[in-house]
Design a protein around this motif. Structure first.
Motif, PDB file in Angstrom:
ATOM      1  N   ASN A   1     -39.196 -17.334  -9.693  1.00  0.00           N
ATOM      2  CA  ASN A   1     -37.793 -17.186  -9.318  1.00  0.00           C
ATOM      3  C   ASN A   1     -37.691 -17.146  -7.796  1.00  0.00           C
ATOM      4  O   ASN A   1     -38.147 -16.197  -7.158  1.00  0.00           O
ATOM      5  CB  ASN A   1     -37.221 -15.904  -9.933  1.00  0.00           C
ATOM      6  CG  ASN A   1     -35.732 -15.759  -9.703  1.00  0.00           C
ATOM      7  OD1 ASN A   1     -35.268 -15.770  -8.562  1.00  0.00           O
ATOM      8  ND2 ASN A   1     -34.971 -15.614 -10.780  1.00  0.00           N
ATOM      9  N   ALA A   2     -37.096 -18.188  -7.221  1.00  0.00           N
ATOM     10  CA  ALA A   2     -37.051 -18.300  -5.753  1.00  0.00           C
ATOM     11  C   ALA A   2     -36.326 -17.122  -5.123  1.00  0.00           C
ATOM     12  O   ALA A   2     -36.736 -16.613  -4.065  1.00  0.00           O
ATOM     13  CB  ALA A   2     -36.372 -19.614  -5.359  1.00  0.00           C
ATOM     14  N   ALA A   3     -35.245 -16.659  -5.753  1.00  0.00           N
ATOM     15  CA  ALA A   3     -34.484 -15.542  -5.196  1.00  0.00           C
ATOM     16  C   ALA A   3     -35.305 -14.254  -5.206  1.00  0.00           C
ATOM     17  O   ALA A   3     -35.234 -13.450  -4.268  1.00  0.00           O
ATOM     18  CB  ALA A   3     -33.180 -15.355  -5.976  1.00  0.00           C
ATOM     19  N   ASP A   4     -36.091 -14.044  -6.270  1.00  0.00           N
ATOM     20  CA  ASP A   4     -36.945 -12.851  -6.343  1.00  0.00           C
ATOM     21  C   ASP A   4     -37.969 -12.849  -5.215  1.00  0.00           C
ATOM     22  O   ASP A   4     -38.202 -11.824  -4.558  1.00  0.00           O
ATOM     23  CB  ASP A   4     -37.679 -12.789  -7.685  1.00  0.00           C
ATOM     24  CG  ASP A   4     -36.767 -12.441  -8.853  1.00  0.00           C
ATOM     25  OD1 ASP A   4     -35.609 -12.045  -8.606  1.00  0.00           O
ATOM     26  OD2 ASP A   4     -37.223 -12.563 -10.003  1.00  0.00           O
ATOM     27  N   VAL A   5     -38.599 -14.002  -5.003  1.00  0.00           N
ATOM     28  CA  VAL A   5     -39.625 -14.093  -3.961  1.00  0.00           C
ATOM     29  C   VAL A   5     -38.998 -13.929  -2.581  1.00  0.00           C
ATOM     30  O   VAL A   5     -39.521 -13.195  -1.734  1.00  0.00           O
ATOM     31  CB  VAL A   5     -40.384 -15.432  -4.066  1.00  0.00           C
ATOM     32  CG1 VAL A   5     -41.402 -15.558  -2.924  1.00  0.00           C
ATOM     33  CG2 VAL A   5     -41.100 -15.546  -5.409  1.00  0.00           C
TER      34      VAL A   5
ATOM     35  N   VAL B   1     -49.222 -13.340   0.731  1.00  0.00           N
ATOM     36  CA  VAL B   1     -50.478 -13.761   0.104  1.00  0.00           C
ATOM     37  C   VAL B   1     -50.129 -14.393  -1.240  1.00  0.00           C
ATOM     38  O   VAL B   1     -49.564 -13.731  -2.113  1.00  0.00           O
ATOM     39  CB  VAL B   1     -51.442 -12.575  -0.093  1.00  0.00           C
ATOM     40  CG1 VAL B   1     -52.731 -13.045  -0.761  1.00  0.00           C
ATOM     41  CG2 VAL B   1     -51.743 -11.903   1.242  1.00  0.00           C
ATOM     42  N   HIS B   2     -50.458 -15.665  -1.388  1.00  0.00           N
ATOM     43  CA  HIS B   2     -50.125 -16.379  -2.628  1.00  0.00           C
ATOM     44  C   HIS B   2     -51.357 -16.395  -3.521  1.00  0.00           C
ATOM     45  O   HIS B   2     -52.174 -17.319  -3.484  1.00  0.00           O
ATOM     46  CB  HIS B   2     -49.668 -17.801  -2.318  1.00  0.00           C
ATOM     47  CG  HIS B   2     -49.131 -18.518  -3.528  1.00  0.00           C
ATOM     48  ND1 HIS B   2     -47.859 -18.333  -4.003  1.00  0.00           N
ATOM     49  CD2 HIS B   2     -49.722 -19.402  -4.372  1.00  0.00           C
ATOM     50  CE1 HIS B   2     -47.669 -19.076  -5.070  1.00  0.00           C
ATOM     51  NE2 HIS B   2     -48.791 -19.726  -5.323  1.00  0.00           N
ATOM     52  N   ALA B   3     -51.494 -15.350  -4.335  1.00  0.00           N
ATOM     53  CA  ALA B   3     -52.666 -15.201  -5.202  1.00  0.00           C
ATOM     54  C   ALA B   3     -52.255 -15.160  -6.664  1.00  0.00           C
ATOM     55  O   ALA B   3     -52.947 -14.571  -7.493  1.00  0.00           O
ATOM     56  CB  ALA B   3     -53.428 -13.930  -4.833  1.00  0.00           C
ATOM     57  N   VAL B   4     -51.140 -15.793  -6.984  1.00  0.00           N
ATOM     58  CA  VAL B   4     -50.617 -15.760  -8.344  1.00  0.00           C
ATOM     59  C   VAL B   4     -50.949 -17.063  -9.059  1.00  0.00           C
ATOM     60  O   VAL B   4     -50.902 -18.142  -8.466  1.00  0.00           O
ATOM     61  CB  VAL B   4     -49.088 -15.513  -8.328  1.00  0.00           C
ATOM     62  CG1 VAL B   4     -48.345 -16.629  -7.614  1.00  0.00           C
ATOM     63  CG2 VAL B   4     -48.543 -15.331  -9.730  1.00  0.00           C
ATOM     64  N   ASN B   5     -51.320 -16.951 -10.324  1.00  0.00           N
ATOM     65  CA  ASN B   5     -51.634 -18.103 -11.160  1.00  0.00           C
ATOM     66  C   ASN B   5     -51.044 -17.907 -12.544  1.00  0.00           C
ATOM     67  O   ASN B   5     -50.838 -16.757 -12.976  1.00  0.00           O
ATOM     68  CB  ASN B   5     -53.154 -18.287 -11.299  1.00  0.00           C
ATOM     69  CG  ASN B   5     -53.781 -18.815 -10.033  1.00  0.00           C
ATOM     70  OD1 ASN B   5     -53.391 -19.854  -9.529  1.00  0.00           O
ATOM     71  ND2 ASN B   5     -54.768 -18.089  -9.513  1.00  0.00           N
ATOM     72  N   PRO B   6     -50.777 -18.981 -13.271  1.00  0.00           N
ATOM     73  CA  PRO B   6     -50.311 -18.823 -14.652  1.00  0.00           C
ATOM     74  C   PRO B   6     -51.361 -18.094 -15.477  1.00  0.00           C
ATOM     75  O   PRO B   6     -52.556 -18.384 -15.354  1.00  0.00           O
ATOM     76  CB  PRO B   6     -50.132 -20.272 -15.140  1.00  0.00           C
ATOM     77  CG  PRO B   6     -50.000 -21.085 -13.892  1.00  0.00           C
ATOM     78  CD  PRO B   6     -50.848 -20.393 -12.870  1.00  0.00           C
ATOM     79  N   PRO B   7     -50.955 -17.125 -16.311  1.00  0.00           N
ATOM     80  CA  PRO B   7     -51.946 -16.388 -17.111  1.00  0.00           C
ATOM     81  C   PRO B   7     -52.658 -17.300 -18.093  1.00  0.00           C
ATOM     82  O   PRO B   7     -52.047 -18.163 -18.724  1.00  0.00           O
ATOM     83  CB  PRO B   7     -51.087 -15.334 -17.841  1.00  0.00           C
ATOM     84  CG  PRO B   7     -49.699 -15.890 -17.831  1.00  0.00           C
ATOM     85  CD  PRO B   7     -49.585 -16.678 -16.568  1.00  0.00           C
TER      86      PRO B   7
ATOM     87  N   PRO C   1     -44.205 -25.134  -8.455  1.00  0.00           N
ATOM     88  CA  PRO C   1     -42.953 -24.403  -8.222  1.00  0.00           C
ATOM     89  C   PRO C   1     -43.171 -22.996  -7.670  1.00  0.00           C
ATOM     90  O   PRO C   1     -42.413 -22.541  -6.804  1.00  0.00           O
ATOM     91  CB  PRO C   1     -42.312 -24.358  -9.619  1.00  0.00           C
ATOM     92  CG  PRO C   1     -42.837 -25.568 -10.308  1.00  0.00           C
ATOM     93  CD  PRO C   1     -44.249 -25.712  -9.813  1.00  0.00           C
ATOM     94  N   MET C   2     -44.206 -22.296  -8.140  1.00  0.00           N
ATOM     95  CA  MET C   2     -44.493 -20.970  -7.594  1.00  0.00           C
ATOM     96  C   MET C   2     -44.854 -21.059  -6.118  1.00  0.00           C
ATOM     97  O   MET C   2     -44.404 -20.249  -5.305  1.00  0.00           O
ATOM     98  CB  MET C   2     -45.616 -20.289  -8.381  1.00  0.00           C
ATOM     99  CG  MET C   2     -45.207 -19.807  -9.762  1.00  0.00           C
ATOM    100  SD  MET C   2     -46.421 -18.688 -10.538  1.00  0.00           S
ATOM    101  CE  MET C   2     -47.803 -19.793 -10.766  1.00  0.00           C
ATOM    102  N   LEU C   3     -45.682 -22.046  -5.773  1.00  0.00           N
ATOM    103  CA  LEU C   3     -46.061 -22.203  -4.370  1.00  0.00           C
ATOM    104  C   LEU C   3     -44.853 -22.562  -3.514  1.00  0.00           C
ATOM    105  O   LEU C   3     -44.701 -22.055  -2.396  1.00  0.00           O
ATOM    106  CB  LEU C   3     -47.138 -23.274  -4.232  1.00  0.00           C
ATOM    107  CG  LEU C   3     -47.629 -23.512  -2.795  1.00  0.00           C
ATOM    108  CD1 LEU C   3     -48.342 -22.283  -2.257  1.00  0.00           C
ATOM    109  CD2 LEU C   3     -48.535 -24.736  -2.715  1.00  0.00           C
ATOM    110  N   ASP C   4     -43.978 -23.424  -4.027  1.00  0.00           N
ATOM    111  CA  ASP C   4     -42.781 -23.804  -3.268  1.00  0.00           C
ATOM    112  C   ASP C   4     -41.930 -22.589  -2.939  1.00  0.00           C
ATOM    113  O   ASP C   4     -41.357 -22.489  -1.841  1.00  0.00           O
ATOM    114  CB  ASP C   4     -41.960 -24.827  -4.049  1.00  0.00           C
ATOM    115  CG  ASP C   4     -42.590 -26.216  -4.059  1.00  0.00           C
ATOM    116  OD1 ASP C   4     -43.464 -26.470  -3.202  1.00  0.00           O
ATOM    117  OD2 ASP C   4     -42.211 -27.030  -4.915  1.00  0.00           O
ATOM    118  N   ASN C   5     -41.835 -21.652  -3.875  1.00  0.00           N
ATOM    119  CA  ASN C   5     -41.058 -20.428  -3.620  1.00  0.00           C
ATOM    120  C   ASN C   5     -41.701 -19.592  -2.519  1.00  0.00           C
ATOM    121  O   ASN C   5     -41.004 -19.035  -1.659  1.00  0.00           O
ATOM    122  CB  ASN C   5     -40.939 -19.604  -4.901  1.00  0.00           C
ATOM    123  CG  ASN C   5     -40.093 -20.289  -5.960  1.00  0.00           C
ATOM    124  OD1 ASN C   5     -39.298 -21.179  -5.643  1.00  0.00           O
ATOM    125  ND2 ASN C   5     -40.245 -19.881  -7.204  1.00  0.00           N
TER     126      ASN C   5
END
Length: 342
Positions: free
Chosen positions: A66-70, A81-87, A98-102
């Motif tokens: 969610n771009a607004a959340d980020v 720090v972008h350390a998130v991945n799909p579970p 899309p997560m990286l774009d946010n």
């Protein structure tokens, strides 16, 4: 630089993926280095927030998709720090970019430094066996192609107000379970080590990276971020398994101190192939098999020139901490070790 850019001395960071392996390690080490650390988590309840309050991390309810959340969580941050991945590796091709774009949008708006834990997936066999930061990126897998696109988008962001640090390392291992070979292939979290399933081909070297060392490297690089290029990439040497058995033998050696020595067996790749159509994680592991069939090593000369040395925990100590954290050592032994350490 964007007018919203933070002062270089500001020490507020947003860690996306702070409840995971590398994200959690970076969040804790930033906290210990005096940073104010924010973490974003879906389904965050008041009880969960209280439970994690002792960690010294400011948890916010939100989703990296969610771009607004980020963007909201990144307000006032000089580092993301972008350390998130799909579970479980599910929907990797649909969710990762899309997560990286946010994260990029938030970093650009804040004039922040964006940190990415990198891998060797974006390199193909034509660049092996020794990889430097500028080796050609011609991957042979779908996941590798996504990694190349991630770094291309980060490079573009570095010309638009964000700064970028990419730290590439070998296969992760550490005290927290996660999407890594150590805790999903070689041993089983929560169970005593009775056997070690070794994925490497005989005599083929392999690169490993201890998560706390990777996190410390990132924190040390962040302390120098204003002296680095707008887009800076670094390789870690980590732990080099020259024979393809040294990691398994070290696990065997450490486990033997707490009971019987486990046996080392070859990973049944044929079984992974059979099961991969039904299990997303096994499908991804099967796709990365080529990295276990020929040696792939990272050259850390640039990192040494920047930091002077590379954070490095002795292998047996790193494995001891990893097995204990994964619940693979007898409780009595773990308790004795804790008392002795105190």
């Amino acid at each position: 630089m964007n007018s919203n850019a933070m002062n270089s001395n500001d020490k507020t960071a947003l860690v996306l993926g702070a409840s995971g392996g590398i994200g959690g390690e970076v969040a804790r080490q930033l906290r210990d280095a005096g940073w104010t650390v924010k973490g974003l988590k879906r389904g965050l309840s008041a009880a969960h927030e209280l439970q994690r309050l002792h960690e010294g991390i400011h948890w916010l309810r939100g989703d990296a998709l969610n771009a607004a959340d980020v963007a909201g969580a990144a307000q006032g941050c000089s580092v993301i720090v972008h350390a998130v991945n799909p579970p479980g590796y599910r929907d990797w091709d649909r969710l990762v970019l899309p997560m990286l774009d946010n994260a990029i949008a938030a970093a650009t708006a804040q004039g922040a430094t964006l940190v990415l834990p990198g891998t060797v997936y974006n390199f193909g066999p034509d660049a092996f066996p020794l990889l430097c930061e500028d080796s050609p990126q011609r991957p042979v897998t779908r996941k590798g192609a996504i990694r190349v696109e991630m770094e291309a988008r980060l490079l573009a962001a570095s010309t638009c107000g964000a700064r970028v640090i990419v730290v590439r390392a070998g296969d992760f291992f550490g005290p927290q379970p996660g999407n890594n070979w150590f805790s999903q292939g070689l041993v089983k979290p929560g169970k005593a080590v009775t056997s070690i399933s070794n994925p490497a081909a005989p005599g083929v070297g392999h690169q490993w990276a201890y998560l706390p060392d990777v996190a410390r490297t990132m924190v040390e690089l962040l302390a120098k971020r204003e002296t680095l290029p707008a887009f800076a990439s670094f390789h870690m040497a980590g732990h080099w398994d020259a024979t393809g058995r040294q990691m398994a033998e070290a696990i065997q050696r450490v486990a033997a101190r707490h009971g019987r020595a486990p046996r080392i067996t070859a990973l049944p790749w044929w079984l992974l192939k059979l099961a991969s159509p039904f299990v997303a994680t096994l499908k991804e592991m099967q796709e990365m098999r080529y990295l276990w069939q020929e040696p792939v090593r990272l050259d850390n000369a640039r990192l040494l020139a920047t930091l002077g040395d590379e954070p490095h925990t002795p292998l047996d100590d790193a494995i001891e901490a990893s097995l204990r954290g994964l619940g693979c050592l007898p409780a009595a032994s773990a308790l004795c070790l804790t008392v002795a350490a105190g």
